[in-house]
Write an enzyme that holds these catalytic residues in place. Structure first.
Site, mmCIF file in Angstrom:
data_model
loop_
_atom_site.group_PDB
_atom_site.id
_atom_site.type_symbol
_atom_site.label_atom_id
_atom_site.label_comp_id
_atom_site.label_asym_id
_atom_site.label_seq_id
_atom_site.Cartn_x
_atom_site.Cartn_y
_atom_site.Cartn_z
ATOM 1 N N GLY A 13 0.833 -1.202 0.000
ATOM 2 C CA GLY A 13 0.000 0.000 0.000
ATOM 3 C C GLY A 13 0.862 1.244 0.000
ATOM 4 O O GLY A 13 1.863 1.322 0.715
ATOM 5 N N GLY A 18 1.339 3.818 4.349
ATOM 6 C CA GLY A 18 2.338 3.005 3.682
ATOM 7 C C GLY A 18 3.621 3.766 3.402
ATOM 8 O O GLY A 18 4.723 3.291 3.699
ATOM 9 N N PHE A 117 -12.898 20.783 14.554
ATOM 10 C CA PHE A 117 -13.567 19.612 13.995
ATOM 11 C C PHE A 117 -14.448 18.991 15.072
ATOM 12 O O PHE A 117 -14.355 19.339 16.254
ATOM 13 C CB PHE A 117 -12.534 18.603 13.484
ATOM 14 C CG PHE A 117 -12.443 18.541 11.979
ATOM 15 C CD1 PHE A 117 -12.543 17.334 11.302
ATOM 16 C CD2 PHE A 117 -12.274 19.686 11.232
ATOM 17 C CE1 PHE A 117 -12.472 17.266 9.920
ATOM 18 C CE2 PHE A 117 -12.193 19.632 9.856
ATOM 19 C CZ PHE A 117 -12.303 18.413 9.193
ATOM 20 N N GLN A 231 -18.085 3.598 10.463
ATOM 21 C CA GLN A 231 -18.510 5.000 10.598
ATOM 22 C C GLN A 231 -19.299 5.489 9.390
ATOM 23 O O GLN A 231 -18.861 5.334 8.248
ATOM 24 C CB GLN A 231 -17.297 5.909 10.787
ATOM 25 C CG GLN A 231 -17.670 7.371 11.003
ATOM 26 C CD GLN A 231 -16.494 8.211 11.441
ATOM 27 O OE1 GLN A 231 -15.700 8.659 10.611
ATOM 28 N NE2 GLN A 231 -16.353 8.416 12.750
ATOM 29 N N HIS A 233 -20.433 8.906 7.819
ATOM 30 C CA HIS A 233 -20.155 10.345 7.872
ATOM 31 C C HIS A 233 -21.463 11.113 7.739
ATOM 32 O O HIS A 233 -22.328 10.740 6.926
ATOM 33 C CB HIS A 233 -19.199 10.728 6.739
ATOM 34 C CG HIS A 233 -18.573 12.075 6.899
ATOM 35 N ND1 HIS A 233 -19.256 13.241 6.696
ATOM 36 C CD2 HIS A 233 -17.309 12.429 7.263
ATOM 37 C CE1 HIS A 233 -18.442 14.264 6.906
ATOM 38 N NE2 HIS A 233 -17.256 13.798 7.262
ATOM 39 N N LEU A 243 -18.243 12.638 -0.494
ATOM 40 C CA LEU A 243 -18.025 13.278 0.797
ATOM 41 C C LEU A 243 -18.074 14.793 0.684
ATOM 42 O O LEU A 243 -17.438 15.388 -0.187
ATOM 43 C CB LEU A 243 -16.663 12.860 1.355
ATOM 44 C CG LEU A 243 -16.233 13.513 2.672
ATOM 45 C CD1 LEU A 243 -17.129 13.054 3.811
ATOM 46 C CD2 LEU A 243 -14.775 13.203 2.972
ATOM 47 N N GLU A 246 -16.206 17.575 6.661
ATOM 48 C CA GLU A 246 -16.545 18.131 7.964
ATOM 49 C C GLU A 246 -15.960 19.527 8.135
ATOM 50 O O GLU A 246 -16.366 20.287 9.017
ATOM 51 C CB GLU A 246 -16.007 17.202 9.061
ATOM 52 C CG GLU A 246 -16.490 17.524 10.456
ATOM 53 C CD GLU A 246 -16.212 16.394 11.423
ATOM 54 O OE1 GLU A 246 -15.802 16.688 12.558
ATOM 55 O OE2 GLU A 246 -16.400 15.215 11.045
ATOM 56 N N ARG A 277 -19.270 12.294 15.186
ATOM 57 C CA ARG A 277 -19.915 11.912 13.931
ATOM 58 C C ARG A 277 -21.071 10.936 14.121
ATOM 59 O O ARG A 277 -22.087 11.037 13.429
ATOM 60 C CB ARG A 277 -18.877 11.316 12.971
ATOM 61 C CG ARG A 277 -17.961 12.363 12.376
ATOM 62 C CD ARG A 277 -16.907 11.744 11.475
ATOM 63 N NE ARG A 277 -16.119 12.788 10.830
ATOM 64 C CZ ARG A 277 -15.052 12.550 10.069
ATOM 65 N NH1 ARG A 277 -14.659 11.296 9.871
ATOM 66 N NH2 ARG A 277 -14.388 13.534 9.519
ATOM 67 N N HIS A 341 -18.257 5.731 5.516
ATOM 68 C CA HIS A 341 -17.063 6.544 5.329
ATOM 69 C C HIS A 341 -15.764 5.895 5.800
ATOM 70 O O HIS A 341 -14.738 6.020 5.147
ATOM 71 C CB HIS A 341 -17.258 7.871 6.074
ATOM 72 C CG HIS A 341 -16.108 8.816 5.976
ATOM 73 N ND1 HIS A 341 -15.629 9.285 4.763
ATOM 74 C CD2 HIS A 341 -15.333 9.407 6.933
ATOM 75 C CE1 HIS A 341 -14.621 10.123 4.982
ATOM 76 N NE2 HIS A 341 -14.419 10.197 6.288
ATOM 77 N N ARG A 384 -14.573 7.355 15.298
ATOM 78 C CA ARG A 384 -13.375 8.163 15.066
ATOM 79 C C ARG A 384 -13.726 9.638 15.013
ATOM 80 O O ARG A 384 -14.711 10.035 14.385
ATOM 81 C CB ARG A 384 -12.713 7.764 13.749
ATOM 82 C CG ARG A 384 -11.509 8.641 13.396
ATOM 83 C CD ARG A 384 -10.810 8.178 12.148
ATOM 84 N NE ARG A 384 -11.602 8.330 10.932
ATOM 85 C CZ ARG A 384 -11.780 9.464 10.273
ATOM 86 N NH1 ARG A 384 -11.292 10.608 10.740
ATOM 87 N NH2 ARG A 384 -12.481 9.479 9.148
ATOM 88 N N SER A 389 -7.784 10.578 11.543
ATOM 89 C CA SER A 389 -7.357 9.493 10.648
ATOM 90 C C SER A 389 -6.033 9.825 9.978
ATOM 91 O O SER A 389 -5.149 8.961 9.885
ATOM 92 C CB SER A 389 -8.431 9.200 9.596
ATOM 93 O OG SER A 389 -8.715 10.351 8.839
ATOM 94 N N LEU A 390 -5.855 11.051 9.504
ATOM 95 C CA LEU A 390 -4.576 11.427 8.911
ATOM 96 C C LEU A 390 -3.472 11.348 9.955
ATOM 97 O O LEU A 390 -2.353 10.910 9.670
ATOM 98 C CB LEU A 390 -4.640 12.841 8.321
ATOM 99 C CG LEU A 390 -5.504 13.027 7.072
ATOM 100 C CD1 LEU A 390 -5.379 14.451 6.537
ATOM 101 C CD2 LEU A 390 -5.130 12.033 5.984
#
Length: 571
Positions: A13, A18, A117, A231, A233, A243, A246, A277, A341, A384, A389-390
């Site tokens: 990945g 990755g 957020f 999840q 979204h 998407l 947010e 969320r 999502h 989450r 996530s990032l």
């Protein structure tokens, strides 16, 4: 004659997790390669829009606050030692990204700018307009090129191989362009193959998000954890699943029902549109179910933000709204609805990405690592927070790469027979030989996605989950005999789609089994037949192992609590 490639660390990945893990392993002196089924900057990390969280002390923010809000957002299913690492190390990783070349937005003082957020009381989300993931992805790809890390582009992994002692020793894969198989020997393998969004239809995820990493690990003997936690979204376009970030609500957009009311005031009076969320998605779905929606949607209203502000901070989603809904966000609200999502569950790992437990509390596969959405540390638990996530990909991608490189130094040799390739080659041959008939991969895939979206979405119950279980089992049986028209080996996308569907059906089965097992409502898993969270019986993780006949076996792990005892979530 089988082609054999040998490395210390092989990364599967080429998204953010990755590439970050490959860079970290390279920095430790390991011989590293990256294998990916698409060009690296086509990875789904490209689609991440809103930003990346970090609590920087020079802003008066505390990592403890970020950690607590992440734990609260997880509905107390997140392992708190892992969450603490995420929050503590976030600041240094943000600065490292900025030094690599990620051009984060800056405020009027010239300092890194932030936005709020959901589920967080402070603005701690750093961003690049509304295409943060894309900006980060391109910068990390530049780092890969600069380090001269080899990339096997458009290769498809068919299986993980273990040596005679059960340790991971590499993978079998074929080049999509030619259909040629090869054996990739590796002292350590890092799975960073992304999520499983296309198990559902529609989804915000790219078509390549087919749960490959999770299914490969599951088949190799590693456990999948908390797979029921899917999840939805709050803001996606109806039908298309596209998407709407947010970031819009983070910058002050409202959610309105058919009566023009900001209905979140009834569900989350303090945080309103910026509640977690799962809370916002359930509120929207209730409004729709109770007749206060419009054509199965509610509205996202950005008009009061003004055209200039929208063009500066929300340009990409405004262009998407114009392209796909013929709506200018500065002039009218856009209809949205909850949509699949992100997968909070995944391959069980420890805080360094290992898919085995050095403390021997659970069984796994030595030499196998995972990071990013394909992994479950568990940071996100039942839900989450946006922009975590990032951060997950960067912090735990780095840690997995470092640990994998150190592990590889302890392995002296790799004993793997080249004949192992023949098993996978024979599978491909048997698929190509199947006769074609009225049933198709597309039909099975669509039925699977629609079934999961109907029965395992925002609201669930025993009857619906059991119905989905029966349908998925029937689809798995159909998959075994479905044929494809293209019988060639060169860029056979039908073959790739067939293999991906096999992975997705395995993932769907684990989601269903976990959802049946967890008899409570927690985070994104909301059962209308078990309305309350039950900490006494269900403050624990669900682990699934694949048995010899292919069905899941269930085990459990306690949630690791360090300093925040479970309490009622109020937003």
């Amino acid at each position: 004659m089988t082609t054999v490639h040998t490395y210390d660390v092989l990364v599967i990945g080429a998204g953010l997790a990755g590439m970050r893990s490959a860079i970290a392993a390279h920095e430790q002196g390991a011989a590293v390669a990256v294998l990916t089924k698409v060009h690296p900057v086509r990875s789904h990390s490209n689609a991440a829009q809103g930003g990346i969280n970090a609590a920087l002390t020079d802003r008066g923010d505390k990592w403890e606050d970020h950690a607590f809000e992440t734990v609260k957002g997880s509905d107390y299913l997140g392992d708190q030692d892992a969450v603490e690492i995420l929050a503590q190390e976030a600041g240094n990783d943000i600065i490292a990204l900025e030094h690599m070349g990620v051009i984060f937005n800056r405020n009027e003082e010239g300092r890194l700018g932030t936005r709020r957020f959901g589920g967080q009381k402070r603005a701690r989300t750093f961003f690049v307009s509304d295409f943060t993931g894309q900006a980060m992805l391109h910068v990390l790809f530049e780092q890969i090129l600069q380090a001269k890390i080899p990339i096997y582009e458009e290769w498809f992994v068919t299986s993980i191989i273990n040596d005679d002692d059960g340790k991971c020793a590499g993978v079998v894969a074929f080049e999509i362009r030619s259909g040629t198989f090869a054996l990739f020997k590796a002292k350590a393998v890092i799975l960073a193959a992304g999520g499983l969004g296309r198990v559902y239809e529609p989804s915000t995820n790219a078509l390549i998000c087919t749960g490959d990493g999770m299914a490969l690990a599951y088949r190799a003997g590693a456990p999948l954890m908390d797979m029921e936690m899917v999840q939805y979204h709050p803001t996606t376009l109806k039908g298309k699943g596209l998407l709407i970030s947010e970031a819009a609500r983070g910058e002050g957009a409202y959610l309105l029902n058919s009566e023009g009311d900001r209905f979140m005031e009834r569900y989350a009076p303090n945080m309103m549109e910026l509640a977690s969320r799962d809370v916002v998605s359930r509120a929207e779905q209730l409004e729709i179910n109770e007749g206060r929606g419009i054509n199965g949607c509610v509205f996202l209203d950005c008009r009061h933000l003004g055209k200039s502000f929208i063009n500066d901070r929300l340009r990409q989603i405004n262009e998407e709204a114009k392209t796909f809904a013929n709506i200018d966000l500065a002039e009218e609200p856009i209809p949205i609805r909850p949509g699949m999502h992100y997968q909070m569950g995944g391959i069980k790992t420890d805080i360094d990405g290992r898919c085995w437990d050095i403390h021997k509390q659970w069984e796994g596969v030595f030499g196998l690592f995972a990071a990013g959405e394909t992994a479950c540390v568990s940071l996100h638990g039942g839900n989450r927070l946006g922009a975590n996530s990032l951060l997950d990909t960067v912090v735990f991608g780095r840690r997995a790469g470092t640990c994998a490189a150190e592990y590889a130094k302890t392995i002296n040799g790799l004993k793997v027979s080249e004949a192992r390739v023949d098993i996978d080659h024979d599978l491909i041959t048997s698929i190509l030989r199947r006769p074609t008939h009225e049933d198709t991969i597309a039909k099975i895939r669509t039925e699977m996605g629609q079934t999961m979206n109907r029965h395992l979405s925002v609201f669930r119950d025993q009857e619906g989950i059991t119905t989905a279980q029966q349908i998925i089992q029937a689809l798995k049986n159909r998959w075994k005999s479905v044929g494809i028209k293209d019988k060639g080996h060169v860029f056979n996308t039908g073959l790739v789609n067939t293999l991906e569907l096999g992975f997705m059906l395995d993932c769907a089965e684990t989601i269903i089994m976990s959802a049946l097992t967890r008899q409570e409502s927690r985070g994104a898993h909301f059962r209308t037949d078990y309305l309350d969270r039950n900490d006494e019986n269900w403050l624990k993780h669900i682990l699934l192992y694949q048995t010899a006949n292919g069905s899941p076996a269930i085990d459990y792990l306690p949630v690791r609590i360090t300093q925040w005892q479970p309490q009622t979530r109020v937003y």
